[in-house]
Write an enzyme that holds these catalytic residues in place. Structure first.
Site, short mmCIF file in Angstrom:
data_model
loop_
_atom_site.label_atom_id
_atom_site.label_comp_id
_atom_site.label_asym_id
_atom_site.label_seq_id
_atom_site.Cartn_x
_atom_site.Cartn_y
_atom_site.Cartn_z
CD GLU A 33 39.59 40.62 23.86
OE1 GLU A 33 38.96 40.71 22.80
OE2 GLU A 33 39.16 40.00 24.86
CB THR A 61 41.93 31.59 36.80
OG1 THR A 61 41.72 30.49 35.90
CG2 THR A 61 42.29 31.06 38.17
CE LYS A 162 18.74 36.07 21.63
NZ LYS A 162 19.69 36.80 22.51
NE ARG A 165 12.22 35.48 14.79
CZ ARG A 165 11.57 36.37 14.06
NH1 ARG A 165 10.36 36.08 13.58
NH2 ARG A 165 12.10 37.54 13.79
#
Length: 227
Positions: A33, A61, A162, A165
């Site tokens: 976007e 960039t 994650k 866990r």
């Protein structure tokens, strides 16, 4: 259009603090976007540029003083001397990629000392996660299933570890002896969950040990909530 948005961001002071200004850039689609471009425009006039999620699958960039920089993980504000930069606790960090990007700054004499910080709660992206990405896509392709089209940067598997866990955090690197124990358990769990057989565990540990020394020397690991 971007210049009008940038001017509007500075014209309305935040009412929750004395003379403080905050600007949050969010994408409302699925990427591309122009978030990076807008953050680059704004960050030169801000004290802090913080990234709160994602990993090195993103890309932008930036051209400053005729020099082109390609970033996938670093916040855009790293190029501006007065701007401190934070990779927050929701970011998944592949340290090898981060230092490859920092090498661009070293090459061009950009000083980022005391300006780059990583949350101690940020999840580490292991090469195991990247291999898991590759294995998953290959299995789908061989089975004739539709592949995801992932960038193979290990982002999905790292967020998976994650949530489940068993992932590693950047803060785990502070105590190297304890990290070695956690890393062993992580590899065992990840191989079971992601069905990865071939993985250079010793090679990655050697890389992480060297990068850890640079991180600790630079005081990069912080509690980003207090920051």
């Amino acid at each position: 259009m971007l210049s009008r948005i940038a001017k509007r961001a500075f014209s309305t002071p935040c009412k929750t603090g004395a003379n403080s200004k905050f600007c949050v850039i969010l994408g409302s689609q699925w990427g591309d976007e122009g978030k990076g471009k807008l953050v680059d425009i704004l960050s030169k006039d801000y004290d802090v540029c913080a990234r709160f999620n994602g990993g090195s699958n993103a890309g932008h960039t930036i051209v400053v003083d005729g020099q082109k920089y390609a970033f996938h993980l670093l916040p855009c504000g790293i190029l501006y001397p007065k701007c401190k930069n934070i990779l927050g606790n929701g970011v998944v960090v592949h340290l090898q990629t981060m230092f490859e990007e920092l090498a661009q700054l070293d090459k061009n004499g950009v000083n980022y000392s005391n300006r780059l910080f990583i949350s101690d709660r940020a999840t580490l992206v292991s090469n195991m996660h990247r291999e898991a990405d590759r294995v998953s896509e290959n299995k789908k392709a061989k089975a004739g299933e539709k592949i995801i089209g992932t960038t193979l940067q290990g982002i999905g598997p790292s967020y998976g570890s994650k949530v489940l866990r068993f992932g590693l955090r950047v803060g785990d690197l502070i105590d190297w002896d304890l990290f070695l124990k956690k890393y062993d358990k992580f590899v065992t769990d990840a191989q079971y969950v992601y069905r990865v057989e071939n993985f250079d565990k010793a090679g990655e540990l050697d890389e992480l040990k060297q990068l850890r020394e640079r991180i600790m020397k630079g005081g990069m690991i912080v509690d980003s909530i207090e920051f």
